[in-house]
Design a protein around this motif. Sequence first.
Motif, mmCIF file in Angstrom:
data_model
loop_
_atom_site.group_PDB
_atom_site.id
_atom_site.type_symbol
_atom_site.label_atom_id
_atom_site.label_comp_id
_atom_site.label_asym_id
_atom_site.label_seq_id
_atom_site.Cartn_x
_atom_site.Cartn_y
_atom_site.Cartn_z
ATOM 1 N N SER A 135 0.830 -1.210 0.000
ATOM 2 C CA SER A 135 0.000 0.000 0.000
ATOM 3 C C SER A 135 0.860 1.253 0.000
ATOM 4 C CB SER A 135 -0.934 -0.001 1.217
ATOM 5 O OG SER A 135 -0.201 0.131 2.427
ATOM 6 N N LEU A 136 2.112 1.112 0.423
ATOM 7 C CA LEU A 136 3.063 2.227 0.377
ATOM 8 C C LEU A 136 3.851 2.136 -0.927
ATOM 9 C CD1 LEU A 136 4.299 1.807 4.041
ATOM 10 C CD2 LEU A 136 2.836 3.656 3.223
ATOM 11 N N GLY B 38 2.937 16.793 30.472
ATOM 12 C CA GLY B 38 4.223 17.456 30.290
ATOM 13 C C GLY B 38 4.470 17.699 28.824
ATOM 14 N N PHE B 39 5.734 17.924 28.458
ATOM 15 C CA PHE B 39 6.045 18.213 27.059
ATOM 16 C C PHE B 39 6.081 16.935 26.234
ATOM 17 C CE2 PHE B 39 9.032 19.158 23.542
ATOM 18 C CZ PHE B 39 8.268 20.137 22.920
ATOM 19 N N LEU B 40 5.386 16.964 25.105
ATOM 20 C CA LEU B 40 5.345 15.822 24.188
ATOM 21 C C LEU B 40 6.372 16.040 23.084
ATOM 22 C CD1 LEU B 40 3.104 13.363 23.211
ATOM 23 C CD2 LEU B 40 3.079 14.990 21.334
ATOM 24 N N HIS B 41 7.356 15.153 23.004
ATOM 25 C CA HIS B 41 8.444 15.298 22.037
ATOM 26 C C HIS B 41 8.522 14.115 21.077
ATOM 27 C CE1 HIS B 41 12.821 15.561 20.832
ATOM 28 N NE2 HIS B 41 12.447 16.814 20.673
ATOM 29 N N GLN B 42 7.691 13.118 21.244
ATOM 30 C CA GLN B 42 7.793 11.907 20.437
ATOM 31 C C GLN B 42 7.338 12.145 19.002
ATOM 32 O OE1 GLN B 42 5.184 8.652 21.422
ATOM 33 N NE2 GLN B 42 3.602 9.987 22.239
ATOM 34 N N LYS B 43 7.916 11.356 18.080
ATOM 35 C CA LYS B 43 7.587 11.432 16.662
ATOM 36 C C LYS B 43 7.171 10.032 16.213
ATOM 37 C CE LYS B 43 11.439 14.152 17.568
ATOM 38 N NZ LYS B 43 10.866 15.404 17.894
ATOM 39 N N VAL B 44 5.860 9.809 16.180
ATOM 40 C CA VAL B 44 5.310 8.479 15.908
ATOM 41 C C VAL B 44 4.193 8.603 14.880
ATOM 42 C CG1 VAL B 44 4.129 6.464 16.893
ATOM 43 C CG2 VAL B 44 5.883 7.658 18.225
ATOM 44 N N VAL B 45 4.143 7.645 13.957
ATOM 45 C CA VAL B 45 3.057 7.556 12.977
ATOM 46 C C VAL B 45 2.500 6.132 13.025
ATOM 47 C CG1 VAL B 45 2.405 7.773 10.543
ATOM 48 C CG2 VAL B 45 4.200 9.244 11.488
ATOM 49 N N LEU B 46 1.181 6.007 13.092
ATOM 50 C CA LEU B 46 0.519 4.697 13.070
ATOM 51 C C LEU B 46 -0.503 4.694 11.942
ATOM 52 C CD1 LEU B 46 0.024 1.898 14.366
ATOM 53 C CD2 LEU B 46 -1.669 2.994 15.849
ATOM 54 N N ALA C 106 -3.006 16.116 2.233
ATOM 55 C CA ALA C 106 -3.138 14.672 2.447
ATOM 56 C C ALA C 106 -3.998 14.387 3.674
ATOM 57 C CB ALA C 106 -1.759 14.036 2.602
ATOM 58 N N LEU C 107 -3.834 15.183 4.729
ATOM 59 C CA LEU C 107 -4.662 15.014 5.923
ATOM 60 C C LEU C 107 -6.135 15.300 5.611
ATOM 61 C CD1 LEU C 107 -2.349 16.749 8.556
ATOM 62 C CD2 LEU C 107 -2.836 14.303 8.412
ATOM 63 N N ARG C 108 -6.394 16.366 4.856
ATOM 64 C CA ARG C 108 -7.778 16.696 4.488
ATOM 65 C C ARG C 108 -8.408 15.561 3.676
ATOM 66 N NH1 ARG C 108 -5.651 21.981 2.900
ATOM 67 N NH2 ARG C 108 -6.250 23.601 4.401
ATOM 68 N N LEU C 109 -7.657 15.051 2.711
ATOM 69 C CA LEU C 109 -8.190 13.979 1.872
ATOM 70 C C LEU C 109 -8.460 12.721 2.684
ATOM 71 C CD1 LEU C 109 -5.988 14.436 -1.322
ATOM 72 C CD2 LEU C 109 -8.467 14.752 -1.167
ATOM 73 N N SER D 136 9.063 15.006 3.728
ATOM 74 C CA SER D 136 7.708 15.470 3.436
ATOM 75 C C SER D 136 6.939 14.428 2.631
ATOM 76 C CB SER D 136 7.760 16.793 2.666
ATOM 77 O OG SER D 136 6.470 17.193 2.263
ATOM 78 N N LEU D 137 7.589 13.853 1.629
ATOM 79 C CA LEU D 137 6.929 12.849 0.793
ATOM 80 C C LEU D 137 6.616 11.579 1.580
ATOM 81 C CD1 LEU D 137 8.936 13.261 -2.536
ATOM 82 C CD2 LEU D 137 6.600 14.015 -2.056
ATOM 83 N N PHE D 138 7.453 11.263 2.575
ATOM 84 C CA PHE D 138 7.152 10.119 3.436
ATOM 85 C C PHE D 138 5.820 10.318 4.151
ATOM 86 C CE2 PHE D 138 7.158 9.077 7.990
ATOM 87 C CZ PHE D 138 6.975 7.699 7.912
ATOM 88 N N PHE D 139 5.615 11.496 4.743
ATOM 89 C CA PHE D 139 4.351 11.762 5.429
ATOM 90 C C PHE D 139 3.177 11.735 4.447
ATOM 91 C CE2 PHE D 139 7.026 13.444 8.862
ATOM 92 C CZ PHE D 139 6.335 12.998 9.974
ATOM 93 N N VAL D 140 3.359 12.310 3.267
ATOM 94 C CA VAL D 140 2.283 12.311 2.268
ATOM 95 C C VAL D 140 1.914 10.883 1.872
ATOM 96 C CG1 VAL D 140 1.683 12.949 -0.099
ATOM 97 C CG2 VAL D 140 2.836 14.600 1.371
ATOM 98 N N GLU D 141 2.916 10.062 1.591
ATOM 99 C CA GLU D 141 2.658 8.682 1.170
ATOM 100 C C GLU D 141 2.021 7.875 2.294
ATOM 101 O OE1 GLU D 141 3.112 5.128 -1.375
ATOM 102 O OE2 GLU D 141 2.528 7.222 -1.483
ATOM 103 N N ALA D 142 2.503 8.054 3.525
ATOM 104 C CA ALA D 142 1.941 7.305 4.655
ATOM 105 C C ALA D 142 0.475 7.675 4.876
ATOM 106 C CB ALA D 142 2.759 7.583 5.914
ATOM 107 N N ILE D 143 0.171 8.962 4.803
ATOM 108 C CA ILE D 143 -1.214 9.403 5.015
ATOM 109 C C ILE D 143 -2.122 8.901 3.899
ATOM 110 C CG2 ILE D 143 -2.714 11.429 5.196
ATOM 111 C CD1 ILE D 143 -0.213 12.882 6.423
ATOM 112 N N HIS D 144 -1.634 8.965 2.656
ATOM 113 C CA HIS D 144 -2.434 8.479 1.525
ATOM 114 C C HIS D 144 -2.674 6.968 1.607
ATOM 115 C CE1 HIS D 144 -2.996 12.143 -0.566
ATOM 116 N NE2 HIS D 144 -1.758 12.296 -0.998
ATOM 117 N N ALA D 145 -1.753 6.236 2.267
ATOM 118 C CA ALA D 145 -1.889 4.780 2.349
ATOM 119 C C ALA D 145 -2.949 4.350 3.355
ATOM 120 C CB ALA D 145 -0.551 4.150 2.719
ATOM 121 N N ALA D 146 -3.381 5.256 4.230
ATOM 122 C CA ALA D 146 -4.309 4.897 5.300
ATOM 123 C C ALA D 146 -5.714 4.646 4.768
ATOM 124 C CB ALA D 146 -4.343 6.008 6.343
ATOM 125 N N ASN D 147 -6.293 3.542 5.189
ATOM 126 C CA ASN D 147 -7.679 3.222 4.857
ATOM 127 C C ASN D 147 -8.606 3.348 6.061
ATOM 128 O OD1 ASN D 147 -7.294 2.441 2.070
ATOM 129 N ND2 ASN D 147 -6.236 0.620 2.855
#
Length: 479
Positions: free
Chosen positions: A104-105, A394-402, A346-349, A316-327
């Motif tokens: 899907s990616l 507290g402060f959120l510093h993590q960078k995670v995508v699911l 990509a988020l709006r779509l 940037s393209l990684f985030f775009v592709e990951a978001i587009h892959a989500a069902n």
Amino acid sequence: MDFLGPHVFGYLILLVHSLGLVAAVHAVLTVRTAQGSIAWAMSLFFIPYLTLIPYLIFGRSTFDDYIRARRDANQEMREAIIDLNWRPWVEEALSARKSAAYTSLRAMPRLGRMPCLANNSVRLLINGTATFDAIFSAIRDAKEVVLVQFFIIHDDELGMKLHALLMEKAAQGVAVHLLYDSIGSHSLPNAYAETLRAGGVQAQAFATRGGWISRFQVNFRNHRKVVVVDGIKGFVGGHNVGDEYLGAKPPLSPWRDTHVEVSGPVVACLQESFAEDWFWAARKLPPLILPQSYPEGGVLCQFLASGPADPYETCSLFFVEAIHAANERVWITTPYFVPDEAVFSALRLAVLRGVDVRILIPSRPDHKIVYAASSLYAFEAVRAGVKIFRYQPGFLHQKVVLIDNEISAIGSANMDNRSFRLNFEVMLLTVDDAFATEVEHMLLDDFALAKEITEADIKATHRLQQLAMRVARLVSPVL
């Protein structure tokens, strides 16, 4: 001769405007975005007195000297490891193609310079104590080589623990290499690295020096966090080396961050990324180790290294592709939410497709201008149907995508222009339902400690605050 006569000032004005014109043409030819190109070109043409020096420091978006160093490093790497079965990628990459989730990616195999590999094991490290306990334990057990890279290293209690441990391993005959960013670690005393070198540790600062123009650049920062021990264990994530990452420094404590430990063929990719950065700093390669066998099965992993030396905007393209892959869902945690237009679209779509889009951001600022710009984008995202949450403890510093039920990514990349185009970043993409479930449970715990931003919150924001947010967004390309 009157050296301060009007003709001298006339020549200086002509010189400055000529340089401004040359710089404006350079901006039109090299700046990656149309908005940035127009902004720089107009300001350089009309007010070069104010913009020439900032352009010299901030204007470039491609790190040409690093690109040349990368070519040299890759050539030396090929020669140095000609007898070593480096890049154990053929069989594992073929196994990766069998994954329906990974297919899907579709752009990911070509987007990253390193492929998705099978037969890895991963361990989720939640918060600083778990992360540095695991990293320090692995380093204590090192027999041959330790490679350590962080954006920030402080000479506080945690930093001195790392210092003592690296000195200890170097005294035992282990080849220890430490790389830190010169801008991120600007407060690190020279004595920290000097005593390490005296103790046998190879320590280098990553600085944007090289050509005479690169010498003025502070934009290109190495934001990567990579640790590799004996070519067997690797660590990537959001933590730097400092007491605040253990939640020991108010007012941002408790600090919320995530790292991941990985072993298997993908560790070779972590080493290769470190080797390129080390070659830039030291003009020689670190020792590289490749275990010859891996247990069958395990997790599919792709290591994605991005930065201003890439031919396109990999992060940037990684985030775009990951978001587009989500069902079904895309959940993202980021300390700085300043997306570019492609990512925001990509988020709006995704929302329009019926995807559950959630983004977790901090409720406390560590950089007020970035926080203001992030707040404006958060309000616009809420209006577009994205669920935005502010983490409260507290402060959120993590960078995670699911993504959906199998795909996750953990690393150093924030959702902002600096990570998209200016910083060197890393993300570890994993394709595994069991590991994705672990990430899901972790994020559910985080969302339970967060407050969702609503339309009422937006309406309650004072007009002066909204004005400040819009002003902050104007400088978002260099935040």
